[in-house]
Design an enzyme around this catalytic site. Sequence first.
Site, PDB file in Angstrom:
ATOM      1  N   THR A  28       0.807  -1.220   0.000  1.00  0.00           N
ATOM      2  CA  THR A  28       0.000   0.000   0.000  1.00  0.00           C
ATOM      3  C   THR A  28       0.841   1.272   0.000  1.00  0.00           C
ATOM      4  OG1 THR A  28      -1.741  -1.154   1.183  1.00  0.00           O
ATOM      5  CG2 THR A  28      -1.798   1.230   1.296  1.00  0.00           C
ATOM      6  N   ASP A  71       1.357  -6.688  -4.509  1.00  0.00           N
ATOM      7  CA  ASP A  71       0.587  -6.713  -3.264  1.00  0.00           C
ATOM      8  C   ASP A  71       1.212  -7.885  -2.499  1.00  0.00           C
ATOM      9  OD1 ASP A  71      -1.448  -7.684  -1.366  1.00  0.00           O
ATOM     10  OD2 ASP A  71      -2.727  -6.171  -2.295  1.00  0.00           O
ATOM     11  N   SER A  72       1.500  -7.702  -1.226  1.00  0.00           N
ATOM     12  CA  SER A  72       2.266  -8.739  -0.534  1.00  0.00           C
ATOM     13  C   SER A  72       1.488 -10.035  -0.355  1.00  0.00           C
ATOM     14  CB  SER A  72       2.786  -8.226   0.808  1.00  0.00           C
ATOM     15  OG  SER A  72       1.774  -8.211   1.775  1.00  0.00           O
ATOM     16  N   SER A  73       0.209 -10.029  -0.647  1.00  0.00           N
ATOM     17  CA  SER A  73      -0.544 -11.287  -0.618  1.00  0.00           C
ATOM     18  C   SER A  73      -0.043 -12.228  -1.716  1.00  0.00           C
ATOM     19  CB  SER A  73      -2.034 -11.031  -0.835  1.00  0.00           C
ATOM     20  OG  SER A  73      -2.468 -10.056   0.060  1.00  0.00           O
ATOM     21  N   THR A 103       1.787  -4.872   4.248  1.00  0.00           N
ATOM     22  CA  THR A 103       1.711  -5.326   5.638  1.00  0.00           C
ATOM     23  C   THR A 103       1.160  -6.746   5.767  1.00  0.00           C
ATOM     24  OG1 THR A 103      -0.461  -4.285   5.843  1.00  0.00           O
ATOM     25  CG2 THR A 103       1.425  -3.013   6.612  1.00  0.00           C
ATOM     26  N   ASP A 104       0.383  -7.174   4.761  1.00  0.00           N
ATOM     27  CA  ASP A 104      -0.331  -8.453   4.925  1.00  0.00           C
ATOM     28  C   ASP A 104       0.598  -9.623   5.239  1.00  0.00           C
ATOM     29  OD1 ASP A 104      -2.695  -7.173   4.536  1.00  0.00           O
ATOM     30  OD2 ASP A 104      -3.011  -7.838   2.478  1.00  0.00           O
ATOM     31  N   GLN A 291      -2.545 -21.157  18.918  1.00  0.00           N
ATOM     32  CA  GLN A 291      -3.422 -20.169  18.268  1.00  0.00           C
ATOM     33  C   GLN A 291      -3.435 -18.853  19.032  1.00  0.00           C
ATOM     34  OE1 GLN A 291      -7.317 -21.929  17.681  1.00  0.00           O
ATOM     35  NE2 GLN A 291      -6.455 -23.705  16.636  1.00  0.00           N
TER      36      GLN A 291
HETATM   37  N1  ASP Z   1      -2.645  -5.772   0.641  1.00  0.00           N
HETATM   38  C1  ASP Z   1      -1.573  -4.893   0.971  1.00  0.00           C
HETATM   39  C2  ASP Z   1      -0.279  -5.683   0.943  1.00  0.00           C
HETATM   40  O1  ASP Z   1       0.007  -6.399   1.858  1.00  0.00           O
HETATM   41  C3  ASP Z   1      -1.788  -4.260   2.296  1.00  0.00           C
HETATM   42  C4  ASP Z   1      -0.680  -3.345   2.739  1.00  0.00           C
HETATM   43  O2  ASP Z   1       0.211  -2.993   2.024  1.00  0.00           O
HETATM   44  O3  ASP Z   1      -0.706  -2.949   3.890  1.00  0.00           O
HETATM   45  O4  ASP Z   1       0.465  -5.570   0.004  1.00  0.00           O
END
Ligand code: ASP
Length: 355
Positions: A28, A71-73, A103-104, A291
């Site tokens: 992001t 996107d880190s996903s 952040t993901d 968990q």
């Molecule tokens: N979906 C974004 C990612 O992880 C969210 C972020 O950057 O915070 O790339």
Amino acid sequence: MNYKIVRLKTSGKIGKTASVLIVYTGGTLGMAYDESGSLVPFNFGLILEKIPILSNLNIAITVISFPEPIDSSNVTTRHWRDMAYIIYENYDSYDGFVVLHGTDTMAYSASMLSYMLHGLNKPVIFTGAQLPISAMRSDARENLVTSLEIATAKVNGHPIVPEVCIFFNHMLLRGNRAKKVQSIHFDAFESENYPPLAEAGIVIDYNTNAIRPYESQKKLVNLNQLDNNVMVLKLFPGITDKILDSCFSIPGLKGVVLETYGSGNSPSEEWFMKSLEKAIKKGLIILNVSQCNGGRVIQGRYETSKELLAVGVVSGADMTTEAAVTKLMFLLGQDYSRSEVCAKLTQSLSGEITA
Ligand code: ASP
């Protein structure tokens, strides 16, 4: 891979006293809204327009950008290899490194890099933002500027934080102890089982007792062999033998991070234990993490975890799932026997576990 390299025109008044390589992977922070209102990566060469204060820093900044920021996903083992390679190849030329990352999955990437960059003796600071740099109330500026400061901070000529960390919302956390816990608020990360390495207020207050010390004789090695034949299996009340058995018979599967309840507890029914025992006898490595975000797995504390110990489940103690699954991929990729992998899972490679 064709990386884009940009040298930013920073012009500190007293000359550049330090140098940082920014590795821009996406996320992001570096996105802007397009005409349709969707977030898309922007050209990072324009960063000075977005954060003009960077031009006043006494830091020589070079940016290496992934050709296609992600996107880190979408992060994969290939991206981890790329990040480690960039840092390894440029290691001697910079005082520190800042990795801009979504952040993901940042906690996974920071954990993995903490294992791959063996012998690291310089700061590698992961950061990102909850709001894109172009947004009025973005947290990107503060996160990036402070990360640059931490990446170049020295005492007696040596880096203060020679390890892989995450800096976010005023807190510096050990990368392999951090977890994303928020998707809306700015305080996205927490490290329940290890104290913060620093807090950024009016000054940056370093918690030197918690930071791995600089060791002059260390030499960086890039251990880039990874094996992702692993899975995370989260227990839930009602889980069936069918689910367990079909997971354990996935072709090629070598390791399972089993997310158990509380201090490492699981159903104690016979079918459950038999299924684990059979899988372990076949050679599968099963690693027990909790968990819960805080606390640790203590196999044998309750009746319901005694048997896990008996059938050969490895205790992940106070590791996060992120640190555990990346550690499994990392260790399986090295030239270790099964018993060596099991032994190393319970030992600290880079501060991810209180052994
Ligand atoms: N979906 C974004 C990612 O992880 C969210 C972020 O950057 O915070 O790339």
